[in-house]
Design a protein around this motif. Structure first.
Motif, PDB file in Angstrom:
ATOM      1  N   LEU A 146     -37.555  15.034  13.233  1.00 50.67           N
ATOM      2  CA  LEU A 146     -37.835  14.227  14.422  1.00 50.67           C
ATOM      3  C   LEU A 146     -38.028  12.769  14.009  1.00 50.67           C
ATOM      4  N   ASN A 147     -38.266  11.918  15.002  1.00 51.11           N
ATOM      5  CA  ASN A 147     -38.678  10.545  14.714  1.00 51.11           C
ATOM      6  C   ASN A 147     -40.167  10.406  15.031  1.00 51.11           C
ATOM      7  N   PRO A 148     -40.851   9.442  14.437  1.00 50.12           N
ATOM      8  CA  PRO A 148     -42.312   9.356  14.588  1.00 50.12           C
ATOM      9  C   PRO A 148     -42.791   9.182  16.020  1.00 50.12           C
ATOM     10  N   VAL A 183     -28.826  19.939  15.239  1.00 53.42           N
ATOM     11  CA  VAL A 183     -28.911  19.593  16.657  1.00 53.42           C
ATOM     12  C   VAL A 183     -28.417  18.166  16.861  1.00 53.42           C
ATOM     13  N   PRO A 184     -27.582  17.918  17.878  1.00 53.30           N
ATOM     14  CA  PRO A 184     -27.166  16.537  18.169  1.00 53.30           C
ATOM     15  C   PRO A 184     -28.376  15.654  18.470  1.00 53.30           C
ATOM     16  N   TRP A 238     -34.473  22.922  11.570  1.00 58.38           N
ATOM     17  CA  TRP A 238     -33.642  22.132  12.473  1.00 58.38           C
ATOM     18  C   TRP A 238     -33.481  20.729  11.899  1.00 58.38           C
ATOM     19  N   THR A 239     -32.238  20.287  11.747  1.00 58.37           N
ATOM     20  CA  THR A 239     -31.962  18.908  11.361  1.00 58.37           C
ATOM     21  C   THR A 239     -31.244  18.199  12.506  1.00 58.37           C
ATOM     22  N   MET A 240     -31.108  16.891  12.351  1.00 56.62           N
ATOM     23  CA  MET A 240     -30.539  16.085  13.425  1.00 56.62           C
ATOM     24  C   MET A 240     -29.213  15.461  12.983  1.00 56.62           C
ATOM     25  N   GLN A 241     -28.132  15.974  13.530  1.00 61.04           N
ATOM     26  CA  GLN A 241     -26.793  15.404  13.403  1.00 61.04           C
ATOM     27  C   GLN A 241     -26.360  15.208  11.950  1.00 61.04           C
ATOM     28  N   LEU A 242     -26.528  16.231  11.130  1.00 57.32           N
ATOM     29  CA  LEU A 242     -26.043  16.189   9.752  1.00 57.32           C
ATOM     30  C   LEU A 242     -24.729  16.953   9.584  1.00 57.32           C
ATOM     31  N   ALA A 243     -24.492  17.941  10.448  1.00 60.50           N
ATOM     32  CA  ALA A 243     -23.248  18.710  10.367  1.00 60.50           C
ATOM     33  C   ALA A 243     -22.120  17.937  11.061  1.00 60.50           C
TER      34      ALA A 243
END
Length: 435
Positions: free
Chosen positions: A101-103, A77-78, A44-49
């Motif tokens: 994710l973020n820390p 994922v947005p 899962w990545t965050m807002q790359l597409a």
């Protein structure tokens, strides 16, 4: 109670129960015949597409070539949905194998034992490949033996974007300290009618200034803020003066970074704090403003803060060794360097910085200056606001009391006293002392 808060509490409760049940089964359950390791991973990545599809798909293909028989399923994922989806997936026992994710949010999951510890699957040499400050961004606490919970991915650090024209009309340079900012703000307001600065309170910049002034986020006993003294009071009082004297827009109390960028683009604000990745937004939205932009170190902060995105492996991932192999692949120096060529972010790996990308001039001198300054800050800066338990509540307490001081409802010393008392209650030291 608002419905979304109730849902979040239910998810956290289910997650805690799921983690506890998994631990108990592992500790007391019957010995079973080992099943073959699954050969399918979910990333899962965050807002790359869709803008970075080719990059991520290339990462996947090269990983699959190096691991015959393994397939990687990619889900983008947005940004706004990542926390909810991750909580839901882990609580349901169907997490992704690797998740971006973020820390601060990762730290919440790590507190519950929901994330695997990287050092259990990486060699010391693999850990040493990352910048020490970036690695520290994904550790709970700084004491020896503190547990890491994710691999650092890309890094950003804030700069000051300054409108040269507005500053020149007022006859001022970009200020470096809060007293300089107060003086410059008065001259800019008188000479141009614009505001000098938009201190967005929805981010961590004011808290970073507090930490930079004192040198630590938490007190020596780990129970309260590390800035509850004269240096911290000076920072809060400077924000109070800026607001009370009408030197910052009134809506700084209610609006955040997005409004700051809009105000900068319209010429209402001479300086904002943001990362070099926003330069392209300025260039696209207003080429005439972009031609006037200069970059400088953060206003009123003696040390730059590093923001580090990460890749985490849930503790319930079926094949954690293979999942960490994928996370290592994505965050390798070569692959991070390729990302930095596509997007104005910086790698978390030491070896990436030997590439000519960081020394060879491009067709955009402003971006070159921003990148060079950002690189210096990455190597000299630190994670000023580290991942700590219940950070969200600590931030709310800080912002609420800073706003109270800016509105004149309390003095800087009173605000710091309230922050100290509230933080100690949140962290739990007051309860432990009374027990």
């Amino acid at each position: 109670m608002p419905a979304r808060h109730h849902r979040r509490r239910c998810l956290l409760r289910n997650l805690t129960m799921a983690v506890g049940a998994a631990w108990a089964l592992g500790a007391t359950g019957p010995t079973l015949t080992a099943e073959p390791a699954p050969r399918r991973l979910t990333l899962w990545t965050m807002q790359l597409a869709p803008f970075h599809n080719a990059y991520v798909q290339g990462l996947i293909r090269s990983f699959e070539r190096a691991h015959p028989g393994v397939t990687v399923h990619w889900v983008d994922v947005p940004w706004a949905e990542m926390e909810r989806k991750t909580l839901t997936a882990i609580a349901a026992g169907a997490p992704p194998d690797v998740v971006n994710l973020n820390p601060q949010f990762s730290a919440k999951l790590a507190e519950l034992g929901a994330l695997a510890e990287p050092e259990a699957h990486l060699s010391p040499q693999q850990v040493a490949a990352y910048l020490p400050a970036a690695w520290a961004a994904n550790r709970l606490g700084s004491a020896p033996g503190a547990r890491s919970f994710a691999l650092p991915w890309y890094v950003t650090t804030n700069l000051t974007l300054a409108h040269r024209g507005l500053l020149a009309r007022a006859g001022v340079e970009v200020p470096r300290t809060l007293p300089e900012l107060l003086q410059a703000a008065r001259r800019i307001r008188e000479a141009t009618g614009a505001y000098a600065y938009f201190p967005a309170l929805d981010g961590s910049a004011p808290l970073e200034a507090m930490v930079a002034a004192q040198g630590r986020f938490l007190s020596a006993d780990g129970c309260g803020p590390g800035f509850a003294d004269g240096a911290g009071a000076q920072v809060i009082d400077s924000y109070r003066q800026l607001f009370q004297q009408g030197l910052v827009p009134r809506n700084v109390l209610t609006e955040g970074h997005r409004t700051a960028v809009t105000a900068f683009l319209s010429g209402q604000v001479a300086m904002i704090s943001t990362g070099m990745q926003f330069l392209q937004q300025v260039k696209t939205a207003s080429p005439e403003v972009y031609a006037q932009v200069e970059v400088a170190p953060p206003v009123a902060s003696s040390r730059a803060n590093l923001s580090v995105m990460n890749l985490a492996v849930p503790a319930s991932a079926p094949d954690k060794a293979l999942a960490f192999a994928l996370a290592l692949h994505v965050t390798s120096s070569e692959n991070q360097l390729e990302l930095a060529r596509r997007v104005p972010v910086l790698p978390s790996t030491v070896a990436s910085y030997s590439d000519a990308l960081f020394t060879t001039p491009s067709a955009d001198p402003l971006l070159d200056r921003a990148r060079a300054l950002s690189v210096r800050q990455v190597f000299s800066g630190a994670v000023l606001v580290p991942p700590v338990p219940r950070y969200g509540k600590l931030q709310i307490s800080f912002v609420r009391n800073l706003q109270g001081a800016m509105l004149g409802r309390q003095t800087a010393d009173e605000a710091l006293s309230r922050i100290d008392r509230e933080w100690r209650a949140v962290i739990g030291c007051a309860r432990r002392a009374a027990a």
